[in-house]
Design an enzyme around this catalytic site. Structure first.
Site, PDB file in Angstrom:
ATOM      1  N   SER A  62       0.820  -1.218   0.000  1.00 31.84           N
ATOM      2  CA  SER A  62       0.000   0.000   0.000  1.00 31.84           C
ATOM      3  C   SER A  62       0.851   1.265   0.000  1.00 31.84           C
ATOM      4  CB  SER A  62      -0.909   0.017   1.231  1.00 31.84           C
ATOM      5  OG  SER A  62      -1.641  -1.185   1.303  1.00 31.84           O
TER       6      SER A  62
HETATM    7  N1  SAM Z   1      -0.467  -5.073   4.149  1.00 36.76           N
HETATM    8  C1  SAM Z   1       0.265  -5.392   2.959  1.00 36.76           C
HETATM    9  C2  SAM Z   1       1.625  -4.754   2.936  1.00 36.76           C
HETATM   10  O1  SAM Z   1       1.981  -4.046   3.881  1.00 36.76           O
HETATM   11  O2  SAM Z   1       2.349  -5.016   1.965  1.00 36.76           O
HETATM   12  C3  SAM Z   1      -0.486  -5.053   1.700  1.00 36.76           C
HETATM   13  C4  SAM Z   1      -1.628  -5.954   1.520  1.00 36.76           C
HETATM   14  S1  SAM Z   1      -2.213  -6.158  -0.129  1.00 36.76           S
HETATM   15  C5  SAM Z   1      -2.962  -4.609  -0.448  1.00 36.76           C
HETATM   16  C6  SAM Z   1      -3.570  -7.248   0.249  1.00 36.76           C
HETATM   17  C7  SAM Z   1      -3.136  -8.628   0.645  1.00 36.76           C
HETATM   18  O3  SAM Z   1      -4.257  -9.332   1.168  1.00 36.76           O
HETATM   19  C8  SAM Z   1      -2.622  -9.474  -0.514  1.00 36.76           C
HETATM   20  O4  SAM Z   1      -1.340  -9.915  -0.258  1.00 36.76           O
HETATM   21  C9  SAM Z   1      -3.625 -10.612  -0.595  1.00 36.76           C
HETATM   22  O5  SAM Z   1      -3.054 -11.824  -1.026  1.00 36.76           O
HETATM   23  C10 SAM Z   1      -4.113 -10.682   0.827  1.00 36.76           C
HETATM   24  N2  SAM Z   1      -5.417 -11.338   1.038  1.00 36.76           N
HETATM   25  C11 SAM Z   1      -6.558 -11.206   0.338  1.00 36.76           C
HETATM   26  N3  SAM Z   1      -7.533 -11.950   0.888  1.00 36.76           N
HETATM   27  C12 SAM Z   1      -6.993 -12.569   1.972  1.00 36.76           C
HETATM   28  C13 SAM Z   1      -7.491 -13.456   2.960  1.00 36.76           C
HETATM   29  N4  SAM Z   1      -8.753 -13.904   2.984  1.00 36.76           N
HETATM   30  N5  SAM Z   1      -6.642 -13.858   3.926  1.00 36.76           N
HETATM   31  C14 SAM Z   1      -5.344 -13.455   3.948  1.00 36.76           C
HETATM   32  N6  SAM Z   1      -4.822 -12.621   3.043  1.00 36.76           N
HETATM   33  C15 SAM Z   1      -5.634 -12.175   2.065  1.00 36.76           C
END
Ligand code: SAM
Length: 216
Positions: A62
């Site tokens: 992000s």
């Molecule tokens: N917080 C992260 C960072 O600091 O880099 C950025 C997160 S990215 C915008 C969203 C993440 O959520 C992705 O890596 C995706 O694979 C994960 N994601 C989506 N649905 C999920 C779920 N049900 N459980 C765990 N992770 C999930």
């Protein structure tokens, strides 16, 4: 070769302070965490730009402002136990780890989880516990949490995660079915959720049992 420390100072001044983020603890954490170790090597020189950046699996790390804003909304205390859904690169987990006692973070993609673990270990974040799985069902074993942050867009209110929040605790997450979503802040009061919309954000989808169906 960029001076990354200087880039972080500039990021804090121009992207955070000038946009109204004044919580010194959050600003210090953003000054401290080396974001360039959490981005892909090809994007290292852009690590402190005012933008999200691509990571593996079609996901993103992000934008710094969004990380700082969501962190600030959680009013993190040094004794807090926090849960993050969507570890991604591990950057948000590192920022939380600077501010609270322990961070639990769940990522659905094993590849991302392994890279995040490596970056967090190399940067000395021993208070971050990671697991691979569907974060929409939370992490019952370590519940309740003082704070919960979902860093992917939930199509509807995340009931199970709310049930794992401490009474009085705070949860922040994007909610909506469009490309941009409402950023929602919830405080738990008994069984009630006191909800507030605090802005607009654009996140990748939260995929799982209480999220979007998995299409991959
Ligand atoms: N917080 C992260 C960072 O600091 O880099 C950025 C997160 S990215 C915008 C969203 C993440 O959520 C992705 O890596 C995706 O694979 C994960 N994601 C989506 N649905 C999920 C779920 N049900 N459980 C765990 N992770 C999930």
């Amino acid at each position: 070769m960029l001076n990354y420390r200087l880039s972080r100072e500039e990021m804090v001044l121009t992207q955070l302070e000038r946009r109204g983020i004044h919580d010194e603890r959050v600003l210090n954490a953003m000054r401290k965490v080396k974001r360039h170790h959490f981005v892909e090597p090809a994007f290292r020189d852009r690590a402190y730009d005012d933008t999200p950046l691509p990571i593996d699996e079609g996901q993103t790390i992000s934008q710094p402002y969004v990380v700082a804003r969501m962190t600030g909304l959680l009013e993190i205390q040094p004794t807090d136990k926090a849960l993050e859904i969507g570890t991604g690169s591990g950057y948000q987990a590192a920022v939380l780890a600077e501010l609270c006692h322990k961070v639990f973070s769940i990522e659905r993609h094993m590849n991302l989880l392994q890279k995040a673990r490596q970056a967090l270990d190399e940067q000395g974040y021993a208070n971050v516990v990671l697991k691979q799985g569907d974060g929409t069902i939370g992490w019952a074993e370590f519940a309740p949490f003082d704070k919960i942050i979902i860093t992917a867009a939930a199509p509807k209110f995340p009931k199970t995660l709310f049930s794992q929040l401490k009474d009085g605790g705070l949860m922040v997450f994007p909610m909506g079915e469009k490309r941009t979503q409402d950023l929602v802040l919830v405080q738990r009061s008994g069984e009630e959720a006191m909800m507030k919309e605090v802005g607009q954000v654009a996140f990748v989808p939260l995929v799982g049992r209480e999220g979007w169906p998995n299409s991959t």
